[in-house]
Write a protein that holds these residues in place. Structure first.
Motif, PDB file in Angstrom:
ATOM      1  N   LEU A   4       0.801  -1.236   0.000  1.00 15.93           N
ATOM      2  CA  LEU A   4       0.000   0.000   0.000  1.00 15.93           C
ATOM      3  C   LEU A   4       0.828   1.278   0.000  1.00 15.93           C
ATOM      4  O   LEU A   4       0.260   2.370  -0.032  1.00 15.93           O
ATOM      5  N   HIS A   5       2.160   1.176   0.027  1.00 13.32           N
ATOM      6  CA  HIS A   5       2.961   2.399   0.163  1.00 13.32           C
ATOM      7  C   HIS A   5       2.729   3.369  -0.993  1.00 13.32           C
ATOM      8  O   HIS A   5       2.819   4.587  -0.834  1.00 13.32           O
ATOM      9  N   ASP A   6       2.421   2.844  -2.195  1.00 14.59           N
ATOM     10  CA  ASP A   6       2.198   3.697  -3.365  1.00 14.59           C
ATOM     11  C   ASP A   6       0.737   3.707  -3.811  1.00 14.59           C
ATOM     12  O   ASP A   6       0.444   4.037  -4.973  1.00 14.59           O
ATOM     13  N   VAL A   7      -0.194   3.376  -2.911  1.00 18.24           N
ATOM     14  CA  VAL A   7      -1.602   3.316  -3.319  1.00 18.24           C
ATOM     15  C   VAL A   7      -2.094   4.668  -3.828  1.00 18.24           C
ATOM     16  O   VAL A   7      -3.030   4.742  -4.641  1.00 18.24           O
ATOM     17  N   GLY A   8      -1.444   5.758  -3.418  1.00 19.33           N
ATOM     18  CA  GLY A   8      -1.817   7.087  -3.898  1.00 19.33           C
ATOM     19  C   GLY A   8      -1.594   7.263  -5.393  1.00 19.33           C
ATOM     20  O   GLY A   8      -2.154   8.175  -6.008  1.00 19.33           O
ATOM     21  N   LYS A   9      -0.799   6.383  -6.008  1.00 13.32           N
ATOM     22  CA  LYS A   9      -0.559   6.484  -7.449  1.00 13.32           C
ATOM     23  C   LYS A   9      -1.798   6.110  -8.262  1.00 13.32           C
ATOM     24  O   LYS A   9      -1.845   6.396  -9.461  1.00 13.32           O
ATOM     25  N   THR A  10      -2.776   5.480  -7.650  1.00 11.72           N
ATOM     26  CA  THR A  10      -4.036   5.232  -8.365  1.00 11.72           C
ATOM     27  C   THR A  10      -4.752   6.536  -8.666  1.00 11.72           C
ATOM     28  O   THR A  10      -5.576   6.604  -9.587  1.00 11.72           O
ATOM     29  N   LEU A  11      -4.463   7.589  -7.888  1.00 11.90           N
ATOM     30  CA  LEU A  11      -5.015   8.922  -8.147  1.00 11.90           C
ATOM     31  C   LEU A  11      -3.999   9.829  -8.843  1.00 11.90           C
ATOM     32  O   LEU A  11      -4.382  10.780  -9.527  1.00 11.90           O
ATOM     33  N   GLU A  12      -2.719   9.542  -8.668  1.00  9.36           N
ATOM     34  CA  GLU A  12      -1.680  10.422  -9.211  1.00  9.36           C
ATOM     35  C   GLU A  12      -1.489  10.225 -10.714  1.00  9.36           C
ATOM     36  O   GLU A  12      -1.207  11.186 -11.442  1.00  9.36           O
ATOM     37  N   TYR A  13      -1.632   8.990 -11.196  1.00  9.12           N
ATOM     38  CA  TYR A  13      -1.360   8.694 -12.599  1.00  9.12           C
ATOM     39  C   TYR A  13      -2.614   8.221 -13.329  1.00  9.12           C
ATOM     40  O   TYR A  13      -3.526   7.662 -12.732  1.00  9.12           O
ATOM     41  N   ALA A  14      -2.598   8.441 -14.636  1.00  6.43           N
ATOM     42  CA  ALA A  14      -3.648   7.921 -15.516  1.00  6.43           C
ATOM     43  C   ALA A  14      -2.997   7.558 -16.837  1.00  6.43           C
ATOM     44  O   ALA A  14      -1.907   8.051 -17.162  1.00  6.43           O
ATOM     45  N   VAL A  15      -3.631   6.678 -17.586  1.00  8.39           N
ATOM     46  CA  VAL A  15      -3.128   6.303 -18.906  1.00  8.39           C
ATOM     47  C   VAL A  15      -4.061   6.901 -19.948  1.00  8.39           C
ATOM     48  O   VAL A  15      -5.242   6.559 -19.998  1.00  8.39           O
ATOM     49  N   GLN A  16      -3.529   7.808 -20.760  1.00  7.62           N
ATOM     50  CA  GLN A  16      -4.323   8.525 -21.755  1.00  7.62           C
ATOM     51  C   GLN A  16      -3.986   8.014 -23.153  1.00  7.62           C
ATOM     52  O   GLN A  16      -2.806   7.974 -23.535  1.00  7.62           O
ATOM     53  N   PRO A  17      -4.983   7.606 -23.942  1.00  2.00           N
ATOM     54  CA  PRO A  17      -4.717   7.134 -25.306  1.00  2.00           C
ATOM     55  C   PRO A  17      -3.926   8.155 -26.110  1.00  2.00           C
ATOM     56  O   PRO A  17      -4.229   9.346 -26.087  1.00  2.00           O
ATOM     57  N   GLY A  18      -2.906   7.683 -26.815  1.00  4.17           N
ATOM     58  CA  GLY A  18      -2.092   8.551 -27.651  1.00  4.17           C
ATOM     59  C   GLY A  18      -1.029   9.324 -26.912  1.00  4.17           C
ATOM     60  O   GLY A  18      -0.133   9.905 -27.524  1.00  4.17           O
ATOM     61  N   VAL A  19      -1.097   9.363 -25.589  1.00  6.94           N
ATOM     62  CA  VAL A  19      -0.144  10.128 -24.785  1.00  6.94           C
ATOM     63  C   VAL A  19       0.666   9.224 -23.872  1.00  6.94           C
ATOM     64  O   VAL A  19       1.867   9.385 -23.709  1.00  6.94           O
ATOM     65  N   GLY A  20       0.006   8.242 -23.280  1.00  8.78           N
ATOM     66  CA  GLY A  20       0.685   7.343 -22.359  1.00  8.78           C
ATOM     67  C   GLY A  20       0.366   7.687 -20.918  1.00  8.78           C
ATOM     68  O   GLY A  20      -0.746   8.133 -20.604  1.00  8.78           O
ATOM     69  N   ILE A  21       1.332   7.509 -20.042  1.00  9.67           N
ATOM     70  CA  ILE A  21       1.126   7.759 -18.616  1.00  9.67           C
ATOM     71  C   ILE A  21       1.213   9.255 -18.348  1.00  9.67           C
ATOM     72  O   ILE A  21       2.194   9.907 -18.709  1.00  9.67           O
ATOM     73  N   THR A  22       0.183   9.802 -17.720  1.00 13.51           N
ATOM     74  CA  THR A  22       0.153  11.224 -17.380  1.00 13.51           C
ATOM     75  C   THR A  22      -0.072  11.389 -15.882  1.00 13.51           C
ATOM     76  O   THR A  22      -0.572  10.479 -15.219  1.00 13.51           O
ATOM     77  N   ARG A  23       0.295  12.558 -15.373  1.00 11.02           N
ATOM     78  CA  ARG A  23       0.042  12.874 -13.965  1.00 11.02           C
ATOM     79  C   ARG A  23      -1.217  13.711 -13.873  1.00 11.02           C
ATOM     80  O   ARG A  23      -1.429  14.636 -14.656  1.00 11.02           O
ATOM     81  N   ALA A  24      -2.048  13.383 -12.896  1.00 10.23           N
ATOM     82  CA  ALA A  24      -3.280  14.140 -12.686  1.00 10.23           C
ATOM     83  C   ALA A  24      -2.946  15.563 -12.244  1.00 10.23           C
ATOM     84  O   ALA A  24      -1.919  15.790 -11.596  1.00 10.23           O
ATOM     85  N   PRO A  25      -3.790  16.550 -12.588  1.00  5.03           N
ATOM     86  CA  PRO A  25      -3.523  17.939 -12.195  1.00  5.03           C
ATOM     87  C   PRO A  25      -3.298  18.103 -10.691  1.00  5.03           C
ATOM     88  O   PRO A  25      -2.458  18.896 -10.266  1.00  5.03           O
TER      89      PRO A  25
END
Length: 373
Positions: free
Chosen positions: A203-224
């Motif tokens: 669970l140490h990185d469970v916050g990454k479920t909100l921090e990152y997203a996968v966007q088509p055509g762009v790849g891994i992005t960080r949430a605002p």
């Protein structure tokens, strides 16, 4: 001109006169101004093989009209010699925007090198070592973020475990496993709590479920929101919300408050210091072990990735010096663990000693080391 709309653009280093073509994605685009005041567009192109930047100058911009971040494109590129202290670069010959349904927009990331079935087995083996109260805490946290999103999330944008799905699970299992290995040190076994080590690892990185997203055509992005709230604080928020919603359930399972607090302490301190994103420094024994285990997993994965994508040492490039040094150390390590070949019999050769004109009172020796070896 025939265009193969299925073949991926080979992402390779530019050489003068080289020509390549294929499909890729516009992962990012930025308007910039050169030192001479000329406006140009810097475009980050990428597909599952990797990514590189392309500078589009004013006379080429009309061809890119209507092409935006996230779009798939077919491009032909021409290598240009470097100048002004810069190495060789690519310039575009032709570009065609692809339909949004083209699969290149969904296969930007390399696949996880660990099969899902293996990750499931490793996950289940770790969970089986938890006490029933600890398993209850893990279950309510995964319910808060949804287990599907947890397994789908990456662990980083590019440096380590930057794959989706399974990047976060892969990294988290490694951290928990490394922590358990450290806990086997005889003097410290009794000091460390297994529930905290496993829960902290998973669970140490469970916050990454909100921090990152996968966007088509762009790849891994960080949430605002990640610009203001790092995954350490987001993780604390997730666990706190989960525990609040499931207070009666956790009480019935016998989950103690100290276990919740210990896991929260691991989450907010696992990066070690505030400058690296931790609101607090590790204070408990488990926090220190998990901080070390997190570094081990991240650094080893980054090193492995660098070695797998490095240019051969025989063909060094001006901008990959760090990787070249890494390769050099790796090759030295390989040689150090390779049994030496037996030396052929050699005749003993006396050292050659040369004495020339030297100042009074000073003796100079020049031994031919090759002959003396």
């Amino acid at each position: 001109m025939h265009r193969n709309m299925d073949e991926r653009l080979p992402l390779m280093e530019a050489t003068d006169g080289a020509r390549i073509e294929g499909v890729t994605c516009v992962r990012a685009t930025e308007e910039r101004t050169s030192q001479r005041g000329t406006t140009f567009r810097r475009i980050l192109l990428g597909n599952r093989h990797g990514q590189f930047t392309l500078n589009v100058w004013q006379d080429q911009m009309p061809a890119w009209h209507g092409i935006a971040q996230g779009d798939g494109v077919w491009v032909s590129l021409i290598g240009r010699a470097g100048s002004g202290g810069y190495g060789p670069s690519w310039s575009h010959g032709e570009v065609v925007r692809l339909d949004d349904s083209h699969p290149v927009r969904d296969d930007l990331l390399p696949p996880c090198p660990v099969p899902e079935a293996e990750l499931r087995q490793r996950w289940d083996a770790l969970v089986a070592q938890l006490s029933a109260p600890a398993q209850a805490l893990l279950a309510v946290v995964l319910r808060e973020v949804t287990e599907e999103d947890y397994w789908r999330a990456p662990a980083a944008q590019r440096l380590h475990h930057a794959v989706a799905p399974f990047g976060l699970v892969w990294h988290s299992c490694e951290v928990a496993e490394a922590a358990l290995l450290l806990a086997r040190l005889p003097r410290y076994t009794a000091l460390l709590n297994t529930d905290v080590l496993i829960l902290g690892g998973l669970l140490h990185d469970v916050g990454k479920t909100l921090e990152y997203a996968v966007q088509p055509g762009v790849g891994i992005t960080r949430a605002p929101l990640a610009a203001a709230r790092y995954h350490t604080t987001l993780g604390v928020q997730i666990v706190t919300a989960a525990v609040t919603r499931a207070e009666a359930e956790l009480a019935a399972a016998g989950t103690p408050r100290w276990l919740v607090d210990a896991v929260l302490a691991v989450i907010e301190s696992h990066h070690g210091i505030r400058e690296h994103g931790s609101p607090t420094a590790p204070a408990s024994a488990e926090s220190w072990v998990l901080h070390a285990a997190d570094l081990v997993s991240a650094r080893l994965a980054a090193t492995q990735q660098a070695l797998e994508t490095a240019t051969p040492l025989a063909e060094p490039t001006w901008y990959r010096a760090g990787t070249q040094y890494l390769q050099a150390f790796h090759e030295v390590a390989v040689l150090a663990n390779t049994p030496p070949l037996p030396d052929a019999p050699r005749e003993a050769v006396a050292p050659t000693v040369e004495v020339g004109e030297i100042p009074e009172g000073v003796v100079r020796l020049n031994i031919n080391l090759e002959e003396a070896r």
